[in-house]
Design a protein around this motif. Structure first.
Motif, PDB file in Angstrom:
ATOM      1  N   SER A 160      -3.285   2.294  -9.026  1.00 15.85           N
ATOM      2  CA  SER A 160      -2.889   3.695  -9.070  1.00 15.85           C
ATOM      3  C   SER A 160      -1.608   3.890  -8.259  1.00 15.85           C
ATOM      4  O   SER A 160      -1.490   3.402  -7.132  1.00 15.85           O
ATOM      5  N   LEU A 161      -0.650   4.608  -8.836  1.00  8.75           N
ATOM      6  CA  LEU A 161       0.607   4.937  -8.167  1.00  8.75           C
ATOM      7  C   LEU A 161       0.710   6.447  -8.034  1.00  8.75           C
ATOM      8  O   LEU A 161       0.599   7.171  -9.032  1.00  8.75           O
ATOM      9  N   SER A 162       0.907   6.938  -6.818  1.00  4.98           N
ATOM     10  CA  SER A 162       1.047   8.377  -6.596  1.00  4.98           C
ATOM     11  C   SER A 162       2.012   8.619  -5.442  1.00  4.98           C
ATOM     12  O   SER A 162       2.385   7.691  -4.720  1.00  4.98           O
ATOM     13  N   GLN A 163       2.410   9.878  -5.276  1.00  2.00           N
ATOM     14  CA  GLN A 163       3.330  10.257  -4.198  1.00  2.00           C
ATOM     15  C   GLN A 163       2.802  11.498  -3.476  1.00  2.00           C
ATOM     16  O   GLN A 163       3.537  12.435  -3.203  1.00  2.00           O
ATOM     17  N   ARG A 164       1.519  11.474  -3.145  1.00  5.40           N
ATOM     18  CA  ARG A 164       0.863  12.619  -2.520  1.00  5.40           C
ATOM     19  C   ARG A 164       1.535  13.014  -1.197  1.00  5.40           C
ATOM     20  O   ARG A 164       1.844  14.185  -0.974  1.00  5.40           O
ATOM     21  N   LYS A 165       1.780  12.036  -0.352  1.00  3.79           N
ATOM     22  CA  LYS A 165       2.405  12.338   0.947  1.00  3.79           C
ATOM     23  C   LYS A 165       3.804  12.900   0.764  1.00  3.79           C
ATOM     24  O   LYS A 165       4.208  13.835   1.459  1.00  3.79           O
ATOM     25  N   PHE A 166       4.547  12.349  -0.181  1.00  7.02           N
ATOM     26  CA  PHE A 166       5.906  12.824  -0.453  1.00  7.02           C
ATOM     27  C   PHE A 166       5.876  14.267  -0.961  1.00  7.02           C
ATOM     28  O   PHE A 166       6.724  15.090  -0.580  1.00  7.02           O
TER      29      PHE A 166
ATOM     30  N   LYS B  57       0.821  -1.203   0.000  1.00  6.12           N
ATOM     31  CA  LYS B  57       0.000   0.000   0.000  1.00  6.12           C
ATOM     32  C   LYS B  57       0.863   1.264   0.000  1.00  6.12           C
ATOM     33  O   LYS B  57       0.434   2.308  -0.487  1.00  6.12           O
ATOM     34  N   TYR B  58       2.064   1.161   0.561  1.00  7.90           N
ATOM     35  CA  TYR B  58       2.975   2.308   0.622  1.00  7.90           C
ATOM     36  C   TYR B  58       4.396   1.777   0.612  1.00  7.90           C
ATOM     37  O   TYR B  58       4.768   0.960   1.454  1.00  7.90           O
TER      38      TYR B  58
END
Length: 233
Positions: free
Chosen positions: A43-49, A28-29
């Motif tokens: 889906s792949l994202s880096q919102r927290k980063f 999940k992360y």
């Protein structure tokens, strides 16, 4: 990877007996990349980063930017500007701040191809960044604030057709007059590979620059086809 669940479990058991691993299930992360599974695909994202980058840059309360870099931006090195009055564009006293920020943006391009061009431009000045370079990097961060959740969708629907797009500008770099190649390759609706990079040599015409971009894209297509063949596709 594979679709034989029995073989995968046997392999996990073998690894556990040898290295004492722990199976954490579906990811999940992982290394700053958020992984979400939907009916449409993964889906792949880096919102927290991205939020960490914005906070570290001190831009949490800033107004978001519409684009990552202004059109026709011409960034140059301090050596190139010798003899030119640049009182408001001095070399940064602590280049590590710029280097750390651009390094994070480079890592972010793994799921954000929309900033690839801006990041390749900024990464050319890591050795001696100026205030104009820092301003351009902060512009990218302001753009990221406008679209935190963008990422890559690996669609479950795939017709297994590979499609590639490439383009090149002509002699954009004011220092070397070299052109820039940009390409992206998709398998079905899923984006597999993308890159924006300055060409190794100076092209004598816009047609030559375009052909160099196509040649680089073709090399990547051949490599991806070989990889897919090794995976049994």
């Amino acid at each position: 990877m594979g679709n034989d669940k029995i073989a995968i479990e046997d392999f996990k058991n073998f690894l556990h007996a040898t290295f004492h691993i722990k199976d954490l299930g579906a990811p999940k992360y992982f290394l700053g990349i958020e992984i979400a599974r939907f009916v449409q695909g993964i889906s792949l994202s880096q919102r927290k980063f991205i939020m960490e980058i914005i906070s570290e840059a001190g831009l949490s309360g800033c107004k978001p930017a519409v684009i990552p870099i202004e059109q026709n931006t011409k960034l140059t090195t301090a050596e190139y500007d010798k003899g030119i009055s640049q009182d408001d564009d001095l070399t940064l006293e602590d280049p590590s701040i710029y280097q750390r920020l651009v390094g994070k943006l480079i890592y972010l391009t793994m799921t954000r191809p929309d900033i690839s061009y801006a990041v390749q431009t900024l990464s050319q000045f890591m050795h001696s960044p100026k205030q104009s370079h820092m301003n351009a990097a902060l512009k990218v961060v302001k753009y990221l604030k406008k679209c935190l959740g963008l990422g890559i969708l690996l669609s479950r629907r795939c017709n297994m057709e590979m499609t590639a797009y490439c383009d090149a500008d002509y002699a954009t770099c004011p220092m070397s007059r070299r052109s820039i190649t940009g390409y992206c390759i998709k398998l079905g609706d899923s984006l597999l590979s993308w890159k924006t990079k300055k060409q190794a040599t100076v092209s004598l015409s816009s047609a030559e620059a375009e052909y160099r971009a196509m040649a680089k894209t073709t090399c990547q297509i051949v490599w991806l086809r070989g990889l897919l063949k090794n995976l049994g596709i």
